[in-house]
Scaffold this active site. Structure first.
Site, PDB file in Angstrom:
ATOM      1  N   GLY A 239       0.798  -1.223   0.000  1.00 25.14           N
ATOM      2  CA  GLY A 239       0.000   0.000   0.000  1.00 25.14           C
ATOM      3  C   GLY A 239       0.827   1.267   0.000  1.00 25.14           C
ATOM      4  O   GLY A 239       0.681   2.122  -0.888  1.00 25.14           O
TER       5      GLY A 239
ATOM      6  N   ARG B 130      12.938   2.083   3.695  1.00 25.74           N
ATOM      7  CA  ARG B 130      12.640   3.236   4.543  1.00 25.74           C
ATOM      8  C   ARG B 130      11.404   2.965   5.394  1.00 25.74           C
ATOM      9  O   ARG B 130      10.395   2.471   4.889  1.00 25.74           O
ATOM     10  CB  ARG B 130      12.416   4.486   3.696  1.00 25.74           C
ATOM     11  CG  ARG B 130      11.962   5.698   4.527  1.00 25.74           C
ATOM     12  CD  ARG B 130      11.803   6.963   3.710  1.00 25.74           C
ATOM     13  NE  ARG B 130      13.095   7.566   3.425  1.00 25.74           N
ATOM     14  CZ  ARG B 130      13.649   7.643   2.224  1.00 25.74           C
ATOM     15  NH1 ARG B 130      13.010   7.172   1.180  1.00 25.74           N
ATOM     16  NH2 ARG B 130      14.821   8.191   2.048  1.00 25.74           N
TER      17      ARG B 130
ATOM     18  N   ASN C 150       7.019   5.851   9.100  1.00 31.46           N
ATOM     19  CA  ASN C 150       6.497   6.369  10.360  1.00 31.46           C
ATOM     20  C   ASN C 150       6.728   5.314  11.428  1.00 31.46           C
ATOM     21  O   ASN C 150       6.118   4.251  11.398  1.00 31.46           O
ATOM     22  CB  ASN C 150       4.993   6.657  10.193  1.00 31.46           C
ATOM     23  CG  ASN C 150       4.376   7.240  11.447  1.00 31.46           C
ATOM     24  OD1 ASN C 150       4.641   6.793  12.558  1.00 31.46           O
ATOM     25  ND2 ASN C 150       3.545   8.243  11.275  1.00 31.46           N
TER      26      ASN C 150
ATOM     27  N   GLN D 143       2.388  -2.301  12.824  1.00 29.03           N
ATOM     28  CA  GLN D 143       2.310  -3.353  11.801  1.00 29.03           C
ATOM     29  C   GLN D 143       3.198  -4.542  12.154  1.00 29.03           C
ATOM     30  O   GLN D 143       2.790  -5.691  12.049  1.00 29.03           O
ATOM     31  CB  GLN D 143       2.753  -2.777  10.455  1.00 29.03           C
ATOM     32  CG  GLN D 143       1.775  -1.801   9.860  1.00 29.03           C
ATOM     33  CD  GLN D 143       0.620  -2.529   9.229  1.00 29.03           C
ATOM     34  OE1 GLN D 143       0.772  -3.292   8.288  1.00 29.03           O
ATOM     35  NE2 GLN D 143      -0.541  -2.336   9.777  1.00 29.03           N
TER      36      GLN D 143
ATOM     37  N   GLY E 236       3.638  -4.813   6.060  1.00 27.27           N
ATOM     38  CA  GLY E 236       2.364  -5.299   6.605  1.00 27.27           C
ATOM     39  C   GLY E 236       2.334  -6.777   6.947  1.00 27.27           C
ATOM     40  O   GLY E 236       1.542  -7.204   7.780  1.00 27.27           O
ATOM     41  N   GLU E 237       3.160  -7.560   6.293  1.00 27.59           N
ATOM     42  CA  GLU E 237       3.029  -9.010   6.461  1.00 27.59           C
ATOM     43  C   GLU E 237       4.259  -9.698   7.034  1.00 27.59           C
ATOM     44  O   GLU E 237       4.162 -10.790   7.602  1.00 27.59           O
ATOM     45  CB  GLU E 237       2.644  -9.639   5.115  1.00 27.59           C
ATOM     46  CG  GLU E 237       1.180  -9.370   4.810  1.00 27.59           C
ATOM     47  CD  GLU E 237       0.832  -9.438   3.341  1.00 27.59           C
ATOM     48  OE1 GLU E 237       0.209 -10.407   2.931  1.00 27.59           O
ATOM     49  OE2 GLU E 237       1.180  -8.488   2.599  1.00 27.59           O
TER      50      GLU E 237
END
Ligand code: MOS
Length: 672
Positions: free
Chosen positions: A490, A561, A564, A571, A637-638
């Site tokens: 994303g 990178r 945040n 996550q 995310g995973e």
């Protein structure tokens, strides 16, 4: 872009969405008031296979507006996804499949009428049991996401015979279910022949296209509103039957209709992680140099749709060996269709690979960290080294049952992690507003990951303005089309489009700029890049009860990178905790006689709670990958669920001397 990180930690960004969520002001799919709203309740199939001959209802049932089933439902256009052909056929493909939809003026009336309905069904003999020796297994053309089923290099059989040390082990991972807090939910309304869907999903424009297709509408005539999403993990990546059912019912009743799935229905209607049986053979020289890996996997799909949990894919890029074979076989059963669940393929595949590698280390008498360092590429090695130092890995004595404190055996474990870095085509629009602010518009979905926050940071950074000057508009299919919030892609995908639009706006001194990344993304994805990671676990196992506690869980990542630190940490930790669930708690139990998931609720499907998480932390090597995309990010995310279960299971072995080869590590499996 270096200023980005420091700006991210401050409070202003959190103000974008935090208070709206915690105060209840944020709207989720079922939160939009509608005049004359009606409620749909699914009548699920009580058998896993057969034929629905008739639906008998009480015509006088109070408050019931319609009872839809294949005998009376409007005919839909065919779809790429047969699961969206709801109420179109008399065939029953799995237990829990929607056979009818009751629509009523209240939820209670719909539910009551659904309970009283009589279904005339001709049941047939069913088969819901996955076995590696099932005669119906076949080699699929492709496995998820769209890669070959089998690969091979060198001569694996010869290399295994020649290897002085080898393991041959079989791991089984049970079926698992995504359990986002917000269930799958849709409110559908027809405005003339245009369809409005308030829908909980990971891809508004994809939902518009898929649902539009079954109604013979182009995507432009379907308006999908997805302002906030309470989690998805892959289960909301594509349209689900609830969206089509709501739209169908709204068409028939000429009222807005809401279909919210109860938790129990989610176990059948929206997919699961397919169970896998995985055989791993690894050969090595006496010094630990890997010479051959063979990873074969057997899994199931439904009779409606072929989805193949690609567990062996992870082995293709993890450790370079001269002789490597990976293979997938799948058997169609009378079960619900499996779908994406966080790191589909990688998560169960890494359990088998990284536990088998641990078994090889035991055979070699080697430290499992050293064995991995010998085989790892530089990114993975860097994670293993940095992680070992932060975790305090002690490799001197890696034999089991070395440490006991009272009733507790203590052990530690390690496992590597990997996840492909990809981006998908997206378009963003940036507009200068009259008040010195900027509007950034992209049809992305925020699953609760902080997409708005990160996109605002990216735009602010590119435009050289404070984040407070950025107005983010996402979650709507009428905005410029964005890719699915999935595949850990994303931020890279949408951030790339936003970056492009901002640069265009600035360099050409425009008031509005639109940027489409399609061509750029195609070139980037040929680079075959991966995020890497390493997980470390310390567990204690009660020698009397077999209870496993994870005293410490640590992840170290090389993911490019980190945009945040606060949202990234969420996550990583979320993935690791989901990995803990996979190792210790989660298991969807399919009863072979009834053909259904027997533990289909959160009372019996056990996910980790706060009490299960004792000490957990994540850190990263902040190494922007600016050659990959302008965001420099590889995706986060995973990867947290990839390898973390193996680190825990390897620690369980270290504590107890017991190899858990069929997940999860329940206490009964650890008692002698
Ligand atoms: Mo995730 S399984 O890519 O939504």
């Amino acid at each position: 872009m270096t200023a980005m990180v420091s700006r991210a930690v401050g409070a202003p960004i959190a103000r974008l969405e935090g208070p709206a969520k915690v105060s209840g002001a944020a709207r989720y799919a079922a939160d939009y008031p509608q005049d004359h709203l009606a409620y749909g309740w699914i009548v699920p199939s009580p058998v896993p296979r057969g034929r629905l001959d008739a639906v008998l209802t009480d015509p006088a049932a109070a408050d019931v507006l319609a009872v839809l089933w294949h005998g009376n439902a409007p005919q839909l256009q065919s779809s790429d996804d047969p699961e969206l052909a709801v109420l179109q056929s008399d065939r029953i493909a799995y237990r829990g499949q929607p056979l009818a939809l009751v629509v009523a003026t209240t939820l209670e009336a719909a539910r009551r009428a659904a309970q009283l309905i009589r279904l005339d069904i001709t049941a047939e003999e069913h088969d819901v049991e996955l076995r590696a020796d099932h005669p119906d297994h076949y080699r699929p053309e492709k496995v998820n996401p769209d890669v070959p089923a089998d690969t091979g290099e060198g001569d694996v059989e010869a290399a295994l015979v020649a290897a002085p040390v080898a393991v041959d082990v079989t791991y089984t991972v049970p079926a698992l279910h995504n359990n986002p807090m917000e269930p799958h939910a849709t409110i559908a309304r027809w405005d003339g022949d245009e369809l409005v869907l308030y829908d909980s999903n990971q891809h508004p424009s994809g939902i518009a296209e898929a649902v539009g297709a079954v109604f013979g509408l182009t995507a432009e005539r379907v308006h999908v509103i997805t302002e906030h999403v309470g989690g998805g993990f892959g289960s909301k990546g594509t349209a689900r039957p609830n969206a089509v059912l709501a739209a169908l019912a709204a068409w028939v009743t000429e009222r807005p209709v809401q279909v919210v799935l109860p938790r129990q229905a989610m176990f059948s209607v929206v997919g699961h992680r397919a169970p896998t049986v995985q055989r791993l053979r690894i050969g090595a020289e006496a010094d630990g140099t890997l010479t051959a890996i063979d990873h074969q996997t057997w899994t199931q799909t439904s009779r409606l749709f072929e989805f193949v949990e690609s567990a062996a894919v992870v082995t293709r890029d993890m450790y370079p060996v001269p002789n490597l074979r990976t293979a997938h076989r799948v058997v169609p059963l009378d079960v619900p269709t499996p779908r994406w669940m966080r790191a589909p393929g990688e998560a169960p595949g890494m359990v088998a690979l990284e536990c088998a590698l641990d078994e090889l280390a035991t055979e070699l008498g080697a430290d499992p960290l050293d064995l991995r360092l010998r085989a790892a590429d530089p990114g993975l090695a860097a994670c293993l080294r940095a992680g070992a130092e932060r975790f305090g890995w002690s490799g001197r004595d890696h034999r089991p049952r070395q440490r006991r404190e009272g009733d507790w055996w203590i052990g530690t474990g390690v496992a590597g992690a990997t996840y492909p870095a990809t981006a998908m085509p997206s378009t963003a629009r940036v507009r200068a507003l009259a008040d010195d602010n900027f509007e950034v518009a992209i049809g992305a979905a925020d699953l609760g990951t902080g997409a708005r926050t990160v996109l605002a940071q990216i735009a602010a950074d590119e435009l050289g303005v404070p984040v407070e000057a950025i107005r983010i508009r996402i979650g709507d299919s009428t905005l410029p089309a964005a890719s699915v919030a999935g595949g850990s892609s994303g931020s890279a995908s949408w951030g790339w489009a936003v970056t492009g639009a901002c640069r265009l706006l600035k360099s050409e001194h425009r008031d509005e700029a639109v940027f489409d990344t399609t061509d750029l993304v195609e070139r980037q994805n040929r680079k075959d890049r991966h995020a890497r990671g390493a997980h470390f676990a310390e567990v204690r196992v009660d020698a009397v009860t077999g209870e496993v506690r994870v005293s410490r869980l640590f992840g170290m990542y090389d993911a490019g990178r980190i945009l945040n630190p606060r949202t990234a940490r969420g996550q990583f930790l979320g993935g690791m905790i989901m990995g803990m669930g996979m190792a210790l708690h989660e298991e969807s139990v399919l009863d072979p006689a009834a053909g259904t998931w027997v533990n289909h609720d959160l009372a019996e499907y056990h996910v980790p709670t706060h009490a299960d998480v004792e000490w957990i932390d994540a850190a990263w090597l902040d190494r922007p990958d600016d050659d990959l995309n302008p965001i420099g990010a590889r995706g986060i995310g995973e990867i947290g669920i990839v390898g973390s279960p193996a680190a825990i299971l390897n620690a369980v072995w270290h504590a107890t001397g017991t190899r858990i080869r069929d997940l999860p590590a329940r206490p009964d499996k650890l008692l002698e």
